[in-house]
Design a protein around this motif. Structure first.
Motif, PDB file in Angstrom:
ATOM      1  N   LEU A  65     -10.588   1.868  -5.419  1.00 20.37           N
ATOM      2  CA  LEU A  65     -11.374   3.045  -5.807  1.00 20.37           C
ATOM      3  C   LEU A  65     -10.872   4.346  -5.192  1.00 20.37           C
ATOM      4  O   LEU A  65     -11.154   5.418  -5.723  1.00 20.37           O
ATOM      5  CB  LEU A  65     -12.836   2.843  -5.409  1.00 20.37           C
ATOM      6  N   SER A  66     -10.142   4.272  -4.077  1.00 26.10           N
ATOM      7  CA  SER A  66      -9.774   5.505  -3.376  1.00 26.10           C
ATOM      8  C   SER A  66      -8.276   5.740  -3.290  1.00 26.10           C
ATOM      9  O   SER A  66      -7.841   6.705  -2.666  1.00 26.10           O
ATOM     10  CB  SER A  66     -10.346   5.490  -1.951  1.00 26.10           C
ATOM     11  N   PHE A  67      -7.481   4.860  -3.902  1.00 24.38           N
ATOM     12  CA  PHE A  67      -6.034   5.025  -3.810  1.00 24.38           C
ATOM     13  C   PHE A  67      -5.607   6.355  -4.419  1.00 24.38           C
ATOM     14  O   PHE A  67      -6.065   6.745  -5.485  1.00 24.38           O
ATOM     15  CB  PHE A  67      -5.314   3.885  -4.531  1.00 24.38           C
ATOM     16  N   GLY A  83     -11.264   8.880   1.192  1.00 26.04           N
ATOM     17  CA  GLY A  83     -11.385   9.113  -0.238  1.00 26.04           C
ATOM     18  C   GLY A  83     -12.797   8.967  -0.766  1.00 26.04           C
ATOM     19  O   GLY A  83     -13.263   9.797  -1.552  1.00 26.04           O
ATOM     20  N   ILE A  84     -13.501   7.931  -0.345  1.00 27.96           N
ATOM     21  CA  ILE A  84     -14.865   7.690  -0.831  1.00 27.96           C
ATOM     22  C   ILE A  84     -15.821   8.734  -0.266  1.00 27.96           C
ATOM     23  O   ILE A  84     -16.656   9.295  -0.985  1.00 27.96           O
ATOM     24  CB  ILE A  84     -15.338   6.273  -0.456  1.00 27.96           C
ATOM     25  N   GLY A  87     -10.296   4.568 -13.047  1.00 29.89           N
ATOM     26  CA  GLY A  87     -11.520   4.290 -12.308  1.00 29.89           C
ATOM     27  C   GLY A  87     -11.433   4.724 -10.860  1.00 29.89           C
ATOM     28  O   GLY A  87     -12.270   4.333 -10.046  1.00 29.89           O
ATOM     29  N   ASN A  88     -10.431   5.538 -10.516  1.00 30.07           N
ATOM     30  CA  ASN A  88     -10.220   5.961  -9.140  1.00 30.07           C
ATOM     31  C   ASN A  88     -11.094   7.158  -8.812  1.00 30.07           C
ATOM     32  O   ASN A  88     -11.089   8.156  -9.536  1.00 30.07           O
ATOM     33  CB  ASN A  88      -8.733   6.308  -8.948  1.00 30.07           C
ATOM     34  N   LEU A  89     -11.830   7.079  -7.713  1.00 29.29           N
ATOM     35  CA  LEU A  89     -12.766   8.140  -7.358  1.00 29.29           C
ATOM     36  C   LEU A  89     -12.080   9.408  -6.857  1.00 29.29           C
ATOM     37  O   LEU A  89     -12.725  10.440  -6.710  1.00 29.29           O
ATOM     38  CB  LEU A  89     -13.756   7.642  -6.301  1.00 29.29           C
ATOM     39  N   THR A  90     -10.780   9.340  -6.582  1.00 31.16           N
ATOM     40  CA  THR A  90     -10.060  10.540  -6.157  1.00 31.16           C
ATOM     41  C   THR A  90      -9.342  11.211  -7.329  1.00 31.16           C
ATOM     42  O   THR A  90      -8.630  12.199  -7.129  1.00 31.16           O
ATOM     43  CB  THR A  90      -9.028  10.197  -5.064  1.00 31.16           C
TER      44      THR A  90
END
Length: 461
Positions: A255-257, A341-342, A293-296
């Motif tokens: 999720l944060s990569f 990141g999260i 789908g990455n949050l960053t």
């Protein structure tokens, strides 16, 4: 714990220490002796850092009413082992271990599998905070690791084979609850709590004996892609099991990569005033969902008088809430990931969301999928989870810089306000077009009247 109190001119101090056998439990020492004890204090910099830590106390206090850090049905590891309310699934671990080893051990005896786990028991114990496993001798700790690992693997296998829908013979099932969607959701949610982790090296030992590398990947992915954890339509990247300490880290990495990029320091704090989604809309900035789908994955593009802010899509419900709180807690741990990141994502969403209208706009743009409750409740969720958090200033710095430049452009701001005023709804658009039509007809009427007048005058003369 050390308590120090100074007294008058003597500069003496009374020190109470616990947990140190080489010193007396209490006593008075002089200032010189006290200073010498500080100089002689040795810090073991070679000691291994805990990979599975407890939730920071500050977060537990801030979110005490959320009940999102403790397992609901099953405990994994020593932190919550033996707690009341978890007995039912604890009793299933032995029959699950027997069933898993019988069906998938590839002729390897149960004893041999246990011995392989015992070989890495010392390394596994070091993954937990010091003192948290003192109640377990090596044998008891290794048994706990073995049974917990078998439970996790068996749940992965159930998800991979989709036994819930395939109609597997019920007589071969260990317990019906393991195959029920409701209990599966609770179990999976429990497996991604920060304090409910098992070292991935334990799972890897068992998987290496039972499954080839391809099946291992499928098993882990079946857990990460379960509806409880991932509501995203986007594919996850290939997993690196050897570089991850536990399951929560795997989903955190997915999720944060983000690629490592250098950001000029003057861009870090350029967002001079935080604007909500509705305020950005007034400035001509519209939002749309990203393709990952990455949050960053946040990007801003300015086109003439308008701009587009790309944001990741996220689904919020009662089962994803604990995951999100625990991902933030993982980043807040002393030995947690260096990349925030999260945490930075939730701080960004806290800036963008202030009221229910902001959530409504993000829902309309398919950025947020709200199964939590009302829009106001979701707005409060984002405001609460970001409370007391400090983001990484480099994350989103480029996007925030471009937004600030766009908003400070007077021409763009004027055009955006004009468009919003006259084109924000069908009625204002119709009114504007009607005004244009009336103006055009008036001009045409004036032109023809003038033309007729001058034509008649020229004929007369």
């Amino acid at each position: 714990m050390t308590t120090v109190g100074a007294k008058g001119e003597s500069q003496s101090a009374e020190i109470t220490q616990t947990g140190t056998k080489s010193q007396e439990s209490s006593g008075k020492i002089t200032k010189v002796e006290w200073l010498i004890s500080i100089e002689n204090c040795k810090v073991d910099e070679t000691a291994k850092k805990s990979q599975i830590e407890r939730v920071p106390s500050l977060l537990r206090q801030s979110n005490s009413d959320e009940n999102c850090y403790d397992p609901i049905v099953v405990s994994i590891g020593p932190y919550h082992h033996g707690k009341p309310g978890l007995e039912a699934f604890e009793q299933l671990k032995i029959p699950i271990a027997q069933k898993l080893c019988c069906d998938h051990s590839n002729q390897v005896s149960l004893e041999s599998l246990y011995e392989e786990v015992a070989k890495v028991g010392k390394s596994a114990r070091e993954c937990y905070e010091k003192g948290s496993t003192e109640d377990y001798d090596d044998e008891l700790f290794n048994r706990m690791m073995f049974l917990d690992a078998c439970f996790v693997l068996y749940l992965m296998f159930i998800l991979k084979e989709k036994n819930v829908s395939s109609g597997t013979d019920k007589e071969q099932r260990v317990d019906p609850r393991l195959y029920m969607g409701y209990y599966q959701g609770l179990m999976i949610s429990d497996l991604f709590l920060l304090e409910n982790q098992i070292p991935l090296l334990i799972l890897k030992v068992l998987m290496d004996f039972m499954f080839n590398s391809e099946i291992q990947e499928e098993l882990i992915q079946s857990l990460l892609k379960s509806p409880t954890i991932s509501k995203s339509r986007h594919a996850f990247m290939k997993l690196d099991l050897d570089g991850s300490p536990h399951l929560l880290h795997l989903i955190w990495k997915q999720l944060s990569f983000r690629p490592i990029t250098k950001v000029r320091e003057e861009y870090w704090d350029i967002w001079e005033s935080y604007r909500t989604v509705t305020e950005l809309d007034l400035a001509g900035i519209h939002v749309k969902p990203s393709q990952t789908g990455n949050l960053t994955d946040v990007e801003f593009k300015s086109r003439l008088f308008f701009g587009t802010l790309t944001l990741p899509q996220i689904v919020i419900d009662d089962l994803t809430k604990p995951l999100l709180f625990n991902l933030v807690a993982y980043e807040m741990c002393p030995h947690g990931p260096s990349d925030l990141g999260i945490t930075s994502y939730f701080c960004l969403m806290d800036y963008l969301i202030d009221r229910a209208d902001d959530v409504k706009e993000l829902r309309k743009r398919k950025i947020l999928v709200n199964f939590l409750g009302s829009d106001q409740e979701l707005a409060q969720f984002f405001n609460k989870i970001a409370k007391d958090l400090v983001p990484d200033a480099t994350i989103y710095a480029e996007a925030k810089r471009k937004i600030e430049i766009h908003c400070q452009n007077k021409v763009q701001a004027w055009m955006a306000e004009w468009v919003h005023k006259y084109f924000s709804s069908p009625w204002t658009l119709l009114a504007f077009l009607g005004a244009i039509l009336v103006l055009a007809l008036t001009m045409a009427q004036t032109y023809f009247a003038a033309y007729t007048y001058y034509t008649s005058e020229s004929k007369t003369s």
